[in-house]
Motif scaffolding. Structure first.
Motif, PDB file in Angstrom:
ATOM      1  N   THR A 203      -7.941   1.297   0.062  1.00 46.58           N
ATOM      2  CA  THR A 203      -9.343   1.144   0.444  1.00 46.58           C
ATOM      3  C   THR A 203      -9.446   0.589   1.854  1.00 46.58           C
ATOM      4  OG1 THR A 203     -11.449   0.096  -0.145  1.00 46.58           O
ATOM      5  CG2 THR A 203      -9.465  -1.177  -0.575  1.00 46.58           C
ATOM      6  N   ASP A 204     -10.485   1.004   2.558  1.00 47.72           N
ATOM      7  CA  ASP A 204     -10.804   0.398   3.855  1.00 47.72           C
ATOM      8  C   ASP A 204     -11.580  -0.895   3.670  1.00 47.72           C
ATOM      9  OD1 ASP A 204      -9.613   2.533   5.169  1.00 47.72           O
ATOM     10  OD2 ASP A 204     -11.485   3.676   5.275  1.00 47.72           O
ATOM     11  N   GLY A 205     -12.173  -1.076   2.487  1.00 48.33           N
ATOM     12  CA  GLY A 205     -12.932  -2.285   2.190  1.00 48.33           C
ATOM     13  C   GLY A 205     -14.379  -2.192   2.600  1.00 48.33           C
ATOM     14  N   TYR A 206     -15.225  -2.880   1.845  1.00 45.95           N
ATOM     15  CA  TYR A 206     -16.648  -2.916   2.169  1.00 45.95           C
ATOM     16  C   TYR A 206     -16.898  -3.641   3.486  1.00 45.95           C
ATOM     17  CZ  TYR A 206     -21.396  -4.811   2.032  1.00 45.95           C
ATOM     18  OH  TYR A 206     -22.670  -5.196   2.364  1.00 45.95           O
ATOM     19  N   ARG A 207     -16.151  -4.719   3.712  1.00 47.05           N
ATOM     20  CA  ARG A 207     -16.312  -5.492   4.943  1.00 47.05           C
ATOM     21  C   ARG A 207     -15.228  -5.134   5.950  1.00 47.05           C
ATOM     22  NH1 ARG A 207     -16.112 -11.465   3.253  1.00 47.05           N
ATOM     23  NH2 ARG A 207     -16.448 -11.738   5.499  1.00 47.05           N
ATOM     24  N   ASP A 208     -15.473  -5.492   7.195  1.00 45.80           N
ATOM     25  CA  ASP A 208     -14.461  -5.316   8.231  1.00 45.80           C
ATOM     26  C   ASP A 208     -13.217  -6.134   7.867  1.00 45.80           C
ATOM     27  OD1 ASP A 208     -16.365  -3.838   9.601  1.00 45.80           O
ATOM     28  OD2 ASP A 208     -16.974  -5.520  10.876  1.00 45.80           O
ATOM     29  N   HIS A 209     -12.086  -5.688   8.347  1.00 47.47           N
ATOM     30  CA  HIS A 209     -10.822  -6.398   8.169  1.00 47.47           C
ATOM     31  C   HIS A 209     -10.561  -6.686   6.683  1.00 47.47           C
ATOM     32  CE1 HIS A 209      -7.425  -8.577   9.910  1.00 47.47           C
ATOM     33  NE2 HIS A 209      -7.607  -9.520   9.002  1.00 47.47           N
ATOM     34  N   SER A 250     -20.341 -17.633   6.560  1.00 51.88           N
ATOM     35  CA  SER A 250     -21.349 -18.690   6.581  1.00 51.88           C
ATOM     36  C   SER A 250     -22.723 -18.078   6.376  1.00 51.88           C
ATOM     37  CB  SER A 250     -21.301 -19.435   7.916  1.00 51.88           C
ATOM     38  OG  SER A 250     -21.704 -18.561   8.962  1.00 51.88           O
ATOM     39  N   ALA A 251     -23.731 -18.923   6.127  1.00 50.70           N
ATOM     40  CA  ALA A 251     -25.087 -18.416   5.921  1.00 50.70           C
ATOM     41  C   ALA A 251     -25.586 -17.681   7.153  1.00 50.70           C
ATOM     42  CB  ALA A 251     -26.018 -19.574   5.565  1.00 50.70           C
ATOM     43  N   ALA A 252     -25.285 -18.209   8.354  1.00 46.01           N
ATOM     44  CA  ALA A 252     -25.741 -17.564   9.590  1.00 46.01           C
ATOM     45  C   ALA A 252     -25.065 -16.212   9.784  1.00 46.01           C
ATOM     46  CB  ALA A 252     -25.466 -18.478  10.772  1.00 46.01           C
ATOM     47  N   ALA A 253     -23.758 -16.153   9.528  1.00 43.22           N
ATOM     48  CA  ALA A 253     -23.031 -14.891   9.689  1.00 43.22           C
ATOM     49  C   ALA A 253     -23.492 -13.867   8.663  1.00 43.22           C
ATOM     50  CB  ALA A 253     -21.533 -15.134   9.570  1.00 43.22           C
ATOM     51  N   LEU A 254     -23.776 -14.316   7.453  1.00 39.95           N
ATOM     52  CA  LEU A 254     -24.264 -13.415   6.416  1.00 39.95           C
ATOM     53  C   LEU A 254     -25.587 -12.787   6.825  1.00 39.95           C
ATOM     54  CD1 LEU A 254     -23.915 -12.425   3.408  1.00 39.95           C
ATOM     55  CD2 LEU A 254     -25.345 -14.379   2.777  1.00 39.95           C
ATOM     56  N   ALA A 263     -14.762 -14.185  12.683  1.00 36.45           N
ATOM     57  CA  ALA A 263     -14.064 -13.982  13.959  1.00 36.45           C
ATOM     58  C   ALA A 263     -12.619 -14.465  13.883  1.00 36.45           C
ATOM     59  CB  ALA A 263     -14.823 -14.698  15.077  1.00 36.45           C
ATOM     60  N   ARG A 264     -12.394 -15.557  13.178  1.00 32.50           N
ATOM     61  CA  ARG A 264     -11.031 -16.075  13.051  1.00 32.50           C
ATOM     62  C   ARG A 264     -10.124 -15.113  12.286  1.00 32.50           C
ATOM     63  NH1 ARG A 264     -10.617 -22.473  11.752  1.00 32.50           N
ATOM     64  NH2 ARG A 264     -11.615 -23.293  13.625  1.00 32.50           N
ATOM     65  N   ALA A 265     -10.707 -14.349  11.370  1.00 34.72           N
ATOM     66  CA  ALA A 265      -9.901 -13.386  10.619  1.00 34.72           C
ATOM     67  C   ALA A 265      -9.285 -12.361  11.557  1.00 34.72           C
ATOM     68  CB  ALA A 265     -10.754 -12.700   9.563  1.00 34.72           C
ATOM     69  N   GLU A 266     -10.056 -11.911  12.518  1.00 38.87           N
ATOM     70  CA  GLU A 266      -9.539 -10.963  13.505  1.00 38.87           C
ATOM     71  C   GLU A 266      -8.583 -11.664  14.464  1.00 38.87           C
ATOM     72  OE1 GLU A 266     -10.247  -7.842  13.322  1.00 38.87           O
ATOM     73  OE2 GLU A 266     -12.210  -7.605  12.349  1.00 38.87           O
ATOM     74  N   GLN A 267      -8.944 -12.867  14.898  1.00 36.63           N
ATOM     75  CA  GLN A 267      -8.154 -13.591  15.889  1.00 36.63           C
ATOM     76  C   GLN A 267      -6.754 -13.911  15.375  1.00 36.63           C
ATOM     77  OE1 GLN A 267      -9.863 -17.376  16.939  1.00 36.63           O
ATOM     78  NE2 GLN A 267      -8.441 -17.726  18.644  1.00 36.63           N
TER      79      GLN A 267
END
Length: 689
Positions: A203-209, A250-254, A263-267
């Motif tokens: 799967t590519d996944g519903y979300r990025d990364h 987080s609530a803001a990112a959601l 962002a840290r997941a990509e970093q």
């Protein structure tokens, strides 16, 4: 995986095979818990239990996640995180709701082999859903007879080999690049039964990364040695390389973009690799006096490499790349006798179990997705030794009594081999607990059974929860096991086309294990003990066959779970707050139509009320209701069978939170569910008749 949740004298009996167990005359409730002869004896069991048959296991769905089947069980919350790096989230009556990955507080077993390690951490990805025949789920006081971390029991049984050699393939594709295919063979060859399957999921996944690939292989051999003895061999393998982890939002990112990765997941290229292989052997023999003797031995290895979302190069961080190299194994010997005492028919079960896990743990600096310098090196081991005795007393034709006790000793030991930091963090802890349980049932009418039960339970911290201290390095041996007192009353009605199960329960927990202080330098959480908490609630399951080939099913859970006394490490008083991750109301409803001719379709509805994400109850996920649709058609063509199917999840395209990371680091609590998504597939089967 690893621990021995077997409460029953013949947990091993189960391993000997569902077919054998179903034909057995044994009615010991513990065996009923494990699923032997579920249609009969389970109705008299003085505990809340649910039987999920083959027709309800992943119906017209992907067939890769245990949540597909368990969402219909009252008292159990089984949620798909949409994150294969962290697996399905499962809790029972609030036990296990804190788990940020894997399963805590709920014991997992398949064919008698524990999929829960001796420290209490389970891995639901190891269930062989492709070969599964049915699942039995136990909640309440009697589950304590399984020992450490048994707030609930999920016991699965794979199907015995068919008499006619059969080969079948099942493939499906869906939204977000989802693809899964499995190949399965089963057949009886003389005294040897063979069941095997292999599968791959991508799967590519519903979300990025969030890309993932998972390969599974399972083999089961059943050998009827003679009229009195059988031998079963089970082999299981999982390979899941470089599974990306998008982390919670987080609530803001959601609000900004629910499909994004942190962002840290990509970093730091957060990801996990898992390789798991295990084998188990069960021998069962009926002695000359009709006593049953069973012997189970199992073992395996597990390797995990995980890249976390920070460097881990601070003095006490322990690294941002974790490598775990584990060996595990165990065994059980069980004895069963049907006898009389004081002219009262009694069934007695007794047994001894042992399980072991030894794990090399290393931590390295995470250099933006590449492994750097060594920061942690230790060897951790857990030994679990248990003894149990269970009895069932047929007091009269209507009254029966179940009484049991289990004594457990769980020893933790850590040897620190990373001494260059100037500190030897070796240490050990020894936990001992005796867990009694008592239940009584009364068959008021042939259709109605009433019951009541009480018992004690306990749960040690897992090695992952011991891994970090609030300050300094080394394991957090100040963390203590939680202890619970569980009571329950209920009834079971079986009247014509109607089935009703209802239970009222009350549980007191001391030293509840909770996520504690967050380490500012690593963005990592440690664990602590809360003072006291209570859980009270209602579980209801109703199934009704209707005219015109319709079948209706409803599962409802009310769960009021609160901290009675709890002051955290910062001095904040959370007494009176709700346990995070636990909805007060949860509903699963289904209306299915299966007319003659092979076609069937159904509407499914799932609803959860508001869930708090933190102990302070300041962050939460709102309640939701989601609607799904499925349909399939089975057509026979001589020796061939064809079964196309399709499903649409979240028909009304709602935005909602699928699961929560309780007290997640960096206030990243939210794991969003996909909007409207689809799946289509086809099954093809051939039998050598």
């Amino acid at each position: 995986m690893t621990q021995i949740p077997r409460v029953t004298t013949t947990l091993l009996l189960a391993l000997a095979g569902p077919a054998l167990a179903a034909e057995s005359s044994i009615k010991l409730p513990t065996q009923t818990i494990l699923g032997s002869n579920p249609a009969a004896a389970a109705d008299a069991l003085p505990s809340a239990s649910s039987h999920v048959g083959s027709n309800a296991i992943s119906p017209f769905s992907l067939g890769a996640n245990l949540s597909e089947s368990l969402q219909r069980v009252p008292g159990v919350l089984a949620l798909n995180r949409q994150n294969y790096a962290q697996d399905v989230q499962i809790s029972a009556r609030g036990f296990g709701a804190r788990a940020q990955f894997g399963v805590r507080g709920v014991r997992l077993i398949q064919d008698g082999i524990p999929l829960t390690m001796p420290d209490g951490q389970g891995q639901p990805a190891l269930f062989d859903l492709d070969g599964m025949q049915y699942i039995d789920v136990l909640r309440g006081p009697l589950s304590a007879l399984y020992g450490n971390a048994s707030g609930g029991i999920i016991q699965a049984y794979s199907a015995p080999a068919p008499l006619t050699p059969t080969l079948d393939n099942r493939s499906a594709v869906g939204s977000d690049g989802l693809w899964r295919s499995r190949l399965k063979y089963g057949g009886q060859h003389g005294d040897l039964g063979i069941s095997a399957n292999v599968s791959r999921l991508e799967t590519d996944g519903y979300r990025d990364h969030s890309q993932a690939q998972r390969d599974l292989a399972n083999l089961r051999l059943d050998w009827d040695i003679d009229d009195a003895s059988t031998l079963t061999l089970l082999l299981n393998s999982l390979d899941q390389p470089e599974t990306q982890d998008p982390l919670g939002l987080s609530a803001a990112a959601l609000h900004e973009d629910r499909e994004q990765a942190v962002a840290r997941a990509e970093q730091y290229n957060t990801r996990k690799t898992v390789r798991h292989n295990q084998a188990g052997v069960n021998y069962q023999r009926t002695l000359a006096n009709n006593d049953q003797l069973t012997l189970l031995v199992y073992g395996g290895e597990r390797y995990v490499q995980q890249y976390l979302a920070f460097t881990g190069d601070d003095p006490f961080a322990g690294g941002g790349v974790i490598e775990l190299d584990r060996r595990f194994g165990g065994g059980e010997i069980g004895w069963l006798r049907d006898t009389q005492l004081l002219n009262v028919p009694i069934e007695l079960a007794a047994g001894l179990t042992y399980s072991y896990q030894g794990e090399g743990r290393k931590g390295f600096v995470n250099n933006l997705g590449r492994k750097g310098d060594l920061k942690r090196d230790e060897f951790n081991r857990v030994d679990s030794k248990e003894a149990y005795l269970i009895s069932t007393w047929a007091l009269t034709d209507q009254w029966s009594l179940t009484a049991g006790v289990r004594h457990s000793r769980v020893e933790f030991e850590s040897e620190d081999d990373f001494l260059s930091d100037g500190s030897d963090d070796s240490g050990s802890a020894d936990y001992r607990q005796t867990t009694p349980a008592l239940g009584i049932s009364y068959q008021w009418t042939p259709a109605l059974t009433l019951y009541a039960a009480a018992g004690q339970g306990f749960e040690t911290p897992t090695f992952q929860e011991l891994a970090y201290r609030p300050t300094g390095s080394g394991l957090n041996f100040a963390l203590q096991p939680s202890e619970s007192v569980n009571t329950e009353i209920g009834f079971k009605l079986r009247e014509g086309d109607t089935r009703v199960d209802a239970a009222l329960f009350y549980t007191r927990v001391n030293d509840e294990i909770v996520t504690g202080v967050e380490q500012a330098t690593t963005d990592r959480s440690t664990y602590a003990n809360a003072g006291k908490s209570t859980r009270r609630g209602l579980e209801l399951a109703l199934e009704q066959r209707l005219p015109w080939d319709l079948n209706a099913y409803l599962a409802y859970t009310y769960l009021d779970a609160k901290f009675d006394q709890y002051t955290d490490g910062n001095g904040d008083d959370f007494s009176g707050n709700y346990l995070p991750g636990v909805p007060r109301h949860s509903v699963y409803a289904e209306l299915a139509w299966a007319p003659a001719g092979g076609f069937s379709t159904a509407l499914e509805a799932q609803s959860l009320s508001k869930r708090y994400a933190t102990d302070d109850n300041q962050s939460s996920a709102p309640g939701y209701a989601a609607l799904n649709w499925r349909a399939g058609y089975r057509h026979e063509l001589g020796d061939w069978s064809l079964e196309p199917f399709a499903r649409i999840d979240n028909l009304t395209d709602k935005d909602y939170i699928g699961s929560l990371i309780v007290n997640g680091a960096g206030a990243r609590y939210y794991e969003p569910a996909p909007e409207r998504n689809w799946l289509v597939g086809i099954g093809l089967q051939y039998q050598w008749r």
